[in-house]
Design a protein around this motif. Sequence first.
Motif, mmCIF file in Angstrom:
data_model
loop_
_atom_site.group_PDB
_atom_site.id
_atom_site.type_symbol
_atom_site.label_atom_id
_atom_site.label_comp_id
_atom_site.label_asym_id
_atom_site.label_seq_id
_atom_site.Cartn_x
_atom_site.Cartn_y
_atom_site.Cartn_z
ATOM 1 N N PHE A 210 19.832 -41.252 16.824
ATOM 2 C CA PHE A 210 18.835 -40.798 17.526
ATOM 3 C C PHE A 210 19.159 -40.014 17.939
ATOM 4 O O PHE A 210 18.376 -39.437 19.135
ATOM 5 C CB PHE A 210 18.794 -42.302 18.534
ATOM 6 N N PRO A 212 19.510 -35.188 18.124
ATOM 7 C CA PRO A 212 19.820 -34.197 17.539
ATOM 8 C C PRO A 212 20.214 -34.367 16.006
ATOM 9 O O PRO A 212 21.684 -34.689 16.558
ATOM 10 C CB PRO A 212 19.416 -32.927 18.098
ATOM 11 N N ASP A 271 15.889 -33.640 23.624
ATOM 12 C CA ASP A 271 14.445 -34.256 22.674
ATOM 13 C C ASP A 271 13.926 -34.209 23.786
ATOM 14 O O ASP A 271 13.628 -36.008 24.159
ATOM 15 C CB ASP A 271 15.003 -34.530 22.162
ATOM 16 N N GLU A 273 10.252 -34.621 24.961
ATOM 17 C CA GLU A 273 8.844 -34.553 24.375
ATOM 18 C C GLU A 273 8.789 -35.795 23.934
ATOM 19 O O GLU A 273 9.193 -37.124 23.503
ATOM 20 C CB GLU A 273 8.936 -33.805 23.063
ATOM 21 N N THR A 275 6.820 -37.299 21.365
ATOM 22 C CA THR A 275 7.122 -37.759 20.050
ATOM 23 C C THR A 275 7.994 -38.553 20.424
ATOM 24 O O THR A 275 8.508 -39.926 19.440
ATOM 25 C CB THR A 275 6.920 -36.422 19.381
ATOM 26 N N THR A 276 9.232 -37.818 20.544
ATOM 27 C CA THR A 276 10.112 -38.402 20.479
ATOM 28 C C THR A 276 10.617 -39.916 21.520
ATOM 29 O O THR A 276 11.419 -41.004 21.080
ATOM 30 C CB THR A 276 11.839 -37.326 21.492
ATOM 31 N N ASP A 277 10.067 -39.876 22.301
ATOM 32 C CA ASP A 277 10.119 -40.831 23.791
ATOM 33 C C ASP A 277 8.967 -41.945 22.790
ATOM 34 O O ASP A 277 9.609 -42.855 22.262
ATOM 35 C CB ASP A 277 9.092 -41.433 24.568
ATOM 36 N N SER A 279 9.048 -42.118 19.485
ATOM 37 C CA SER A 279 10.147 -42.233 17.822
ATOM 38 C C SER A 279 10.920 -43.155 18.406
ATOM 39 O O SER A 279 11.737 -44.148 17.896
ATOM 40 C CB SER A 279 10.711 -41.870 17.175
ATOM 41 N N LEU A 280 11.867 -43.610 19.590
ATOM 42 C CA LEU A 280 12.963 -43.849 20.076
ATOM 43 C C LEU A 280 12.312 -45.771 20.793
ATOM 44 O O LEU A 280 12.876 -46.622 20.672
ATOM 45 C CB LEU A 280 13.833 -43.288 21.476
#
Length: 375
Positions: A210, A212, A271, A273, A275-277, A279-280
């Motif tokens: 998770f 980078p 990250d 962003e 979008t990272t929220d 995917s996490l």
Amino acid sequence: MKEWLKNSWYAVAQVSELTAPEMKGKALKKTVMRQNLALFIDGDGKYAAVNDVCPHMGASLSLGCVRDGQLVCPYHQFTFGSDGHCKSVPSIINGGKIPANALIDSYPVVEKYGLIWVFLGDTLEAQRIPIVTVPEFEMPEFHRLYHEVVWRGSVRPMLENLIDFTHFSYLHAQTFGHGDFPFRDNYKVNKNKYEVSCTVKVKINPKGWFFPPMPEAGENPDVTVFCRFHLPTVVVNDFSIGKYKDVTLFTFTPRDENETLIRMYGCRNYDKEPTTDESLKNLGERILKEDQGVIESCMPEVLPQLVGIPVDRYLLAARGLYDQFLKAGNSVEPHVRPTNRGFSLTVLPSPVRRENPSFGRAWGRKEAEGQKKKS
Ligand code: FES
Ligand SMILES: [Fe+2]
């Protein structure tokens, strides 16, 4: 439930639940360890938590309204302040007195990290266990992500799942657990009166990585995990590698014997962003699903004794601290009252009972009677 802990801070709501525009003039009902609480905002704008059962005829106070910072019962409009004292009774006229026992338990409340924490118990302020501290939540470079789920089952197996490293390689081999590197670390455990902690190294499966990308760290780098178990039911897992850090605060709130609310409050310094929220969150959900079936199946209560292995030393120390606190007079059990509807409610003593001896005595008598019947 014999294993629930009183005299502890519980995260009972998100601040945003109580401050939402649609909550104006209303109280929020929350159930913690079978105790119904009414949360509201008092006249000074402070958060308040009181027992939801009106002392007049037992109505649910949270069905009423909040007027001028006071909680008004829907049935006959007895009106309570955040200190638990009845301030007015519209049907008492001509200078009549409000009965001295028109009191409800009122619990200390603190806002921390966007959560409303309520101290359920009557321990004096100086002797209370502190609320957990997560310094990263105060740092501007960290981005927060909140998520919650409700699981079936009792709280302890869920809590212990978060303080157990060994299952990562097996139960989570499809996400972040690395099947080729079972956890066998020889680590040291630290302990104080309310917290157990340790630092370990784990390998993370590239499928569930998770952070980078870090090609410079090699194929299977060690990730450092600083883990804390904090009384009563709080876990903080802090994963870091190089300059990247991902810290999650987990709070477990038993609603009753069969339902536990798990709050996961993460913060990370990479990250940020949306979008990272997303995917996490998805990864977190997949990881939890891997746990859920097995954890909901756990029934440690039927075993005469649980078997520990050396690598479980953090888990065993956390379990020991929990049991020690439980046995030091902090079990919720004596405060459970049967209702006429096939379930029980808990009514925990609050500091109000210490301040008002007649109120305290009234409840104390009931507790003593309850215990006599059991013995
Ligand atoms: S039951 Fe609350 S005022 Fe009567
Ligand atoms: Fe797990």
